[in-house]
Scaffold this motif. Structure first.
Motif, mmCIF file in Angstrom:
data_model
loop_
_atom_site.group_PDB
_atom_site.id
_atom_site.type_symbol
_atom_site.label_atom_id
_atom_site.label_comp_id
_atom_site.label_asym_id
_atom_site.label_seq_id
_atom_site.Cartn_x
_atom_site.Cartn_y
_atom_site.Cartn_z
ATOM 1 N N ALA A 334 0.834 -1.205 0.000
ATOM 2 C CA ALA A 334 0.000 0.000 0.000
ATOM 3 C C ALA A 334 0.869 1.254 0.000
ATOM 4 O O ALA A 334 1.989 1.248 0.541
ATOM 5 C CB ALA A 334 -0.908 -0.003 1.224
ATOM 6 N N VAL A 335 0.369 2.331 -0.580
ATOM 7 C CA VAL A 335 1.120 3.584 -0.652
ATOM 8 C C VAL A 335 0.148 4.758 -0.693
ATOM 9 O O VAL A 335 -0.962 4.649 -1.226
ATOM 10 C CB VAL A 335 2.056 3.599 -1.890
ATOM 11 N N ILE A 336 0.574 5.884 -0.116
ATOM 12 C CA ILE A 336 -0.239 7.104 -0.075
ATOM 13 C C ILE A 336 0.467 8.186 -0.890
ATOM 14 O O ILE A 336 1.659 8.435 -0.702
ATOM 15 C CB ILE A 336 -0.412 7.615 1.375
ATOM 16 N N SER A 361 -2.660 -1.394 -3.891
ATOM 17 C CA SER A 361 -3.414 -0.612 -2.909
ATOM 18 C C SER A 361 -2.933 0.840 -2.918
ATOM 19 O O SER A 361 -1.860 1.149 -2.387
ATOM 20 C CB SER A 361 -3.240 -1.217 -1.502
ATOM 21 N N VAL A 362 -3.719 1.699 -3.544
ATOM 22 C CA VAL A 362 -3.332 3.101 -3.708
ATOM 23 C C VAL A 362 -4.269 4.009 -2.912
ATOM 24 O O VAL A 362 -5.496 3.931 -3.050
ATOM 25 C CB VAL A 362 -3.362 3.507 -5.198
ATOM 26 N N TYR A 363 -3.664 4.864 -2.091
ATOM 27 C CA TYR A 363 -4.424 5.870 -1.341
ATOM 28 C C TYR A 363 -4.067 7.256 -1.889
ATOM 29 O O TYR A 363 -2.886 7.556 -2.109
ATOM 30 C CB TYR A 363 -4.084 5.817 0.148
ATOM 31 N N TRP A 364 -5.083 8.083 -2.103
ATOM 32 C CA TRP A 364 -4.859 9.454 -2.579
ATOM 33 C C TRP A 364 -5.290 10.432 -1.498
ATOM 34 O O TRP A 364 -6.468 10.514 -1.157
ATOM 35 C CB TRP A 364 -5.636 9.713 -3.870
ATOM 36 N N PHE A 365 -4.308 11.160 -0.972
ATOM 37 C CA PHE A 365 -4.573 12.182 0.043
ATOM 38 C C PHE A 365 -4.825 13.489 -0.704
ATOM 39 O O PHE A 365 -3.927 14.286 -0.895
ATOM 40 C CB PHE A 365 -3.374 12.287 0.991
#
Length: 406
Positions: A334-336, A361-365
């Motif tokens: 996972a990475v943000i 797993s991609v998180y967008w802040f």
């Protein structure tokens, strides 16, 4: 002969000095018919000369693209212009005096049965000319919703602002953008079945007046006092009787480059959620330029700058950009991704590229560093290498003000 030459040179110098001393005013007129108001530049010059006590040079232009460019280089002392032009000026050394009309909202209106922008793919949209407020709002609202004008098979740019609603009801087009008051009036008077798909936030109405902050205090005071007085009516434009919240101008300014509020395949997270994920060992990737990262960044974040050359649009071409993320990060973890807030496209693009490269797993802040900082969460100013970050990424990041390092 010498005296004549000297006199001539003095006269030329005097004339040049006078020209340079002119107060330069730009009246930017929206090219749509509703805003094609009759303005006498000569009358305006005479009035403002009397008010300020100095020579005034006023120009009227309907080329709003060029006028917006001029706001970034400070070519005029005063702008009398629609909201999106004024918003650009406010971000480049100008101060707001006010506007001639109350705030308004814009709506993307579509043929009956359409509920989302995506359903308009391969359709036709009617807009006023490309640099008009309506066209500007259309691009911004579509981008914010995760779409683009490129979803339409045909974009019809015309000068007549009121014809879009008529074109929907007659089946000539599938969508248009109009002021909410115009939409309500049209639906009521014509029993229209057109549907509202998107609505903007408040947008300053009419024409806004902004002045250069470096303008002499006395000149600025005279202008402001007259414009805000009962007698301060500008012929053909009206009186500056309203003052919209500055946040509305910031919204309009950012809307032209606003990132979508959704990103299929990725999870959009808040500052609190980012903090929780970081405490679980998920790396935060800062894709801003190296200088911004070194000045201040989220404590423990990794710097992998995204060199952006493509358009700020959901239909951007990643081949035009440069980014080493896929080579430096593990796509199975996972990475943000984050950058400078909702108006910064770099983290959106980085997340999109990561998804296309098979990241699991991609998180967008989306709120990015500004949101993190506003919440008082831990930041630091020293550069952090990936190796240093990896050794401490699982350590708790405390939000207490005492932990903040500037």
């Amino acid at each position: 002969m010498g005296r004549v030459l000297a006199w001539t040179l003095w006269a030329l110098a005097f004339a040049s000095a006078q020209a340079a001393a002119d107060l330069k005013v730009m009246v930017a007129v929206d090219p749509s018919d509703r805003e094609a108001i009759v303005i006498s530049v000569i009358d305006l010059q005479a009035t403002l000369t009397r008010v300020t006590g100095q020579s005034v040079s006023a120009i009227r232009s309907g080329d709003l693209g060029d006028v917006m460019r001029s706001t970034r280089t400070g070519e005029y002392d005063v702008y009398i212009a629609p909201a999106h032009v004024a918003a650009s000026a406010l971000g480049h050394g100008y101060a707001l005096i006010g506007s001639t009309e109350r705030d308004e909202t814009y709506q993307l209106v579509a043929k009956p049965g359409v509920t989302t922008p995506g359903e308009l793919k391969n359709g036709k949209i009617y807009l006023t000319q490309q640099d008009s407020v309506g066209a500007y709002m259309a691009r911004g609202m579509l981008n914010e919703s995760g779409q683009s004008l490129k979803i339409f098979q045909q974009v019809m740019y015309r000068r007549t602002s009121g014809a879009g609603l008529f074109a929907i009801d007659t089946g000539l087009v599938d969508a248009t953008v109009a002021k909410s008051t115009d939409v309500e009036s049209w639906v009521k008077q014509n029993n229209s079945k057109a549907t509202v798909v998107l609505s903007s936030r408040a947008v300053p109405g009419g024409m806004s007046v902004v002045v250069k902050k470096t303008l002499a205090d006395a000149t600025r005071a005279r202008l402001e006092n007259w414009l805000l007085s009962p007698a301060g009516t500008i012929s053909g434009i009206g009186r500056v009787a309203y003052r919209s919240d500055p946040a509305n101008y910031k919204y309009v300014s950012a809307l032209g480059n606003w990132t979508p509020s959704q990103l299929p395949g990725a999870t959009i997270v808040t500052a609190a959620e980012v903090l929780a994920l970081q405490q679980k060992g998920v790396p935060i990737v800062d894709v801003r330029i190296a200088k911004e990262y070194q000045e201040k960044h989220i404590r423990g974040a990794i710097s992998i700058p995204y060199a952006e050359k493509s358009l700020k649009d959901v239909a951007f071409d990643p081949a035009m950009d440069e980014w080493a993320g896929p080579q430096l990060l593990d796509k199975n973890k996972a990475v943000i991704f984050h950058c400078n807030g909702a108006e910064c496209w770099k983290s959106y693009k980085a997340a999109r590229v990561a998804l296309t490269k098979g990241f699991k797993s991609v998180y967008w802040f989306r709120g990015g560093f500004p949101e993190w900082d506003e919440h008082g969460l831990a930041v630091e100013s020293l550069p952090t290498t990936m190796a240093e970050t990896a050794s401490r990424v699982a350590q708790p990041v405390l939000p207490a003000a005492a932990t903040k390092a500037h």
